[in-house]
Design a protein around this motif. Structure first.
Motif, mmCIF file in Angstrom:
data_model
loop_
_atom_site.group_PDB
_atom_site.id
_atom_site.type_symbol
_atom_site.label_atom_id
_atom_site.label_comp_id
_atom_site.label_asym_id
_atom_site.label_seq_id
_atom_site.Cartn_x
_atom_site.Cartn_y
_atom_site.Cartn_z
ATOM 1 N N GLY A 72 4.481 8.927 3.011
ATOM 2 C CA GLY A 72 4.560 8.409 1.649
ATOM 3 C C GLY A 72 3.187 8.065 1.110
ATOM 4 O O GLY A 72 3.023 7.781 -0.070
ATOM 5 N N ASP A 73 2.171 8.097 1.994
ATOM 6 C CA ASP A 73 0.780 7.875 1.593
ATOM 7 C C ASP A 73 -0.007 9.103 2.035
ATOM 8 O O ASP A 73 -0.234 9.318 3.226
ATOM 9 N N THR A 163 10.226 0.474 -5.876
ATOM 10 C CA THR A 163 10.188 0.948 -7.263
ATOM 11 C C THR A 163 10.012 -0.236 -8.209
ATOM 12 O O THR A 163 10.719 -1.238 -8.085
ATOM 13 N N ILE A 164 9.082 -0.121 -9.134
ATOM 14 C CA ILE A 164 8.861 -1.177 -10.115
ATOM 15 C C ILE A 164 9.501 -0.780 -11.444
ATOM 16 O O ILE A 164 9.654 0.407 -11.746
ATOM 17 N N ARG A 180 5.972 2.520 -3.842
ATOM 18 C CA ARG A 180 5.826 3.072 -2.485
ATOM 19 C C ARG A 180 6.762 4.253 -2.352
ATOM 20 O O ARG A 180 7.982 4.112 -2.427
ATOM 21 N N SER A 181 6.205 5.418 -2.121
ATOM 22 C CA SER A 181 7.001 6.633 -2.008
ATOM 23 C C SER A 181 7.594 6.783 -0.615
ATOM 24 O O SER A 181 7.020 6.327 0.381
ATOM 25 N N THR A 182 8.732 7.444 -0.541
ATOM 26 C CA THR A 182 9.316 7.799 0.747
ATOM 27 C C THR A 182 8.568 8.954 1.393
ATOM 28 O O THR A 182 8.743 9.230 2.579
ATOM 29 N N ASP A 188 12.639 9.941 -4.068
ATOM 30 C CA ASP A 188 12.038 9.021 -5.032
ATOM 31 C C ASP A 188 12.632 9.226 -6.431
ATOM 32 O O ASP A 188 12.871 8.264 -7.165
ATOM 33 N N ALA A 189 12.887 10.478 -6.789
ATOM 34 C CA ALA A 189 13.452 10.774 -8.104
ATOM 35 C C ALA A 189 14.865 10.217 -8.228
ATOM 36 O O ALA A 189 15.242 9.680 -9.284
#
Length: 224
Positions: A72-73, A163-164, A180-182, A188-189
């Motif tokens: 995710g990073d 998710t914000i 923070r992405s998976t 994420d979508a």
């Protein structure tokens, strides 16, 4: 950092052309602390995982490497790729491929991004306070997640998403953004689409209607 070398058993098995020592690394490059601290993962905190695929040639050198399951990073994933590129394994009769599972713990979840605010607006609210005023808060649809799991071969995996979002004066949700992405864009979508459907009782700050922003954390689990 160089290890003392392979065990006697390992040397014996390699001499016979066996692959029993394929998972034992003779040389491992450690991830530089300064590089780790510069990642988005370090800024956000939490537990991060990565699955990296490598292929080792008969001489023990890593000749192919790729990110099989991202953390995710992207920067953290690249550090892992650099790490495995420097490894050396015992010699073998033919090329072998394997997966390496990385884990990194950056402590408790921290901030790192905020949904956009307009001039003069109040900033984020406690997650518990915000969720306590939810009128409609569905979970990510299982059918969409199941479809992704099948196509991406994610059985047995666990992913974290943060998710914000902001709650408008009428209680609708706006400014939905992945913090923070998976590591799997399709997951994420789905999460963003879900959060965008949430509805809340309008908030007040100092007795006046207010647009507030907060964060939601998701643990997405796929059965093995």
């Amino acid at each position: 950092m160089r290890s003392a070398g392979p065990s006697v058993l390992c040397v014996f098995m390699v001499a016979l052309g066996l692959s029993g020592c394929a998972h034992e690394s003779i040389e491992r490059a450690s991830l530089p602390p300064a590089d780790l601290e510069a990642t988005q993962a370090a800024k956000l905190g939490g537990h991060w995982t990565n699955l990296t695929r490598i292929c080792v040639d008969p001489d023990g050198a890593v000749v192919e490497r790729s990110t099989k399951r991202p953390s995710g990073d992207l920067v953290l994933d690249l550090l892992y790729l650099d790490d495995v590129a420097k490894r050396r394994y015992p010699k073998r009769r033919s090329q072998e491929c394997r997966d390496i599972h990385f884990e990194q713990d950056f402590g408790v979840d921290r901030g790192g991004g905020r949904a956009p605010l307009r001039a003069g607006e109040k900033t984020d609210k406690s997650v518990l306070v915000v969720m306590g005023r939810a009128l409609h808060k569905p979970d990510p649809p299982e059918d969409r997640l199941a479809s992704i799991a099948r196509s991406e071969d994610l059985a047995g995996s666990i992913f974290v998403n943060r998710t914000i979002f902001c709650v408008e004066l009428d209680g609708t949700v706006s400014a939905v953004k992945t913090l923070r992405s998976t590591g799997i864009p399709r997951i994420d979508a789905v999460v963003r689409d879900t959060v965008a459907e949430w509805r809340f009782s309008p908030f007040e700050v100092d007795g006046k209607p207010a647009r507030i922003c907060s964060e939601a954390r998701f643990n997405v689990r796929f059965p093995g």
